[in-house]
Design an enzyme around this catalytic site. Structure first.
Site, short mmCIF file in Angstrom:
data_model
loop_
_atom_site.label_atom_id
_atom_site.label_comp_id
_atom_site.label_asym_id
_atom_site.label_seq_id
_atom_site.Cartn_x
_atom_site.Cartn_y
_atom_site.Cartn_z
N ASP A 115 -90.52 6.46 -21.74
CA ASP A 115 -90.45 5.69 -22.98
C ASP A 115 -90.94 6.49 -24.18
O ASP A 115 -90.35 6.45 -25.26
CB ASP A 115 -91.24 4.39 -22.86
CG ASP A 115 -90.68 3.46 -21.80
OD1 ASP A 115 -89.45 3.51 -21.56
OD2 ASP A 115 -91.46 2.71 -21.19
N TYR A 116 -92.02 7.22 -23.99
CA TYR A 116 -92.56 8.03 -25.07
C TYR A 116 -91.56 9.09 -25.52
O TYR A 116 -91.24 9.19 -26.70
CB TYR A 116 -93.88 8.70 -24.63
CG TYR A 116 -94.37 9.72 -25.62
CD1 TYR A 116 -95.06 9.32 -26.77
CD2 TYR A 116 -94.13 11.08 -25.44
CE1 TYR A 116 -95.49 10.25 -27.70
CE2 TYR A 116 -94.56 12.02 -26.36
CZ TYR A 116 -95.24 11.59 -27.48
OH TYR A 116 -95.66 12.52 -28.40
#
Length: 130
Positions: free
Chosen positions: A41-42
């Site tokens: 996600d990052y």
């Protein structure tokens, strides 16, 4: 997604509407050049920000220049100290860590360079290359 992409997206739109002229500098991550991560996600949000930086540089020109900085080993994560960074530095081309002064020099370069837009400056000792 909210912190690393949505907020910069909304701030860019608001800046363009309110000010109409100036500079925007987004902070991406040196790891956006890679596709392997344990933080999906990052890195996805930072890759979105990288591409948004380039797209908005075209859309907002000529009145607003949009660039990015991709810092590398500058500050250790919470709970780690500088020795953690030095251990990681063994795997990058320049084999050293950076500091906030290097980031400030990159910001100043972007602000001073009137013929510079849509670029990502990697301040990472070559980490994005390997």
């Amino acid at each position: 997604m909210t912190i690393n992409f949505k907020i910069p997206y909304l701030l860019t739109k608001a800046f363009a509407k309110v000010y109409g002229k100036g500079n925007i500098i987004n902070f991406v991550d040196t790891k956006v050049e890679k596709n392997k991560t344990v933080h999906l996600d990052y890195i996805l949000s930072k890759k979105l920000l990288k591409d948004f930086t380039k797209i908005s540089a075209v859309e907002l020109a000529p009145n607003i220049r949009v660039n990015g900085i991709g810092p590398g080993l500058i500050l250790p994560p919470p709970g780690k100290d500088e020795s953690y960074l030095w251990d990681l530095a063994k795997n990058i081309p320049l084999k050293t860590i950076g500091n906030l002064e290097e980031i400030l020099k990159a910001v100043q370069f972007i602000l001073d360079s009137q013929f510079f837009t849509g670029q990502i400056l990697y301040i990472d000792g070559g980490e994005h290359l390997v």
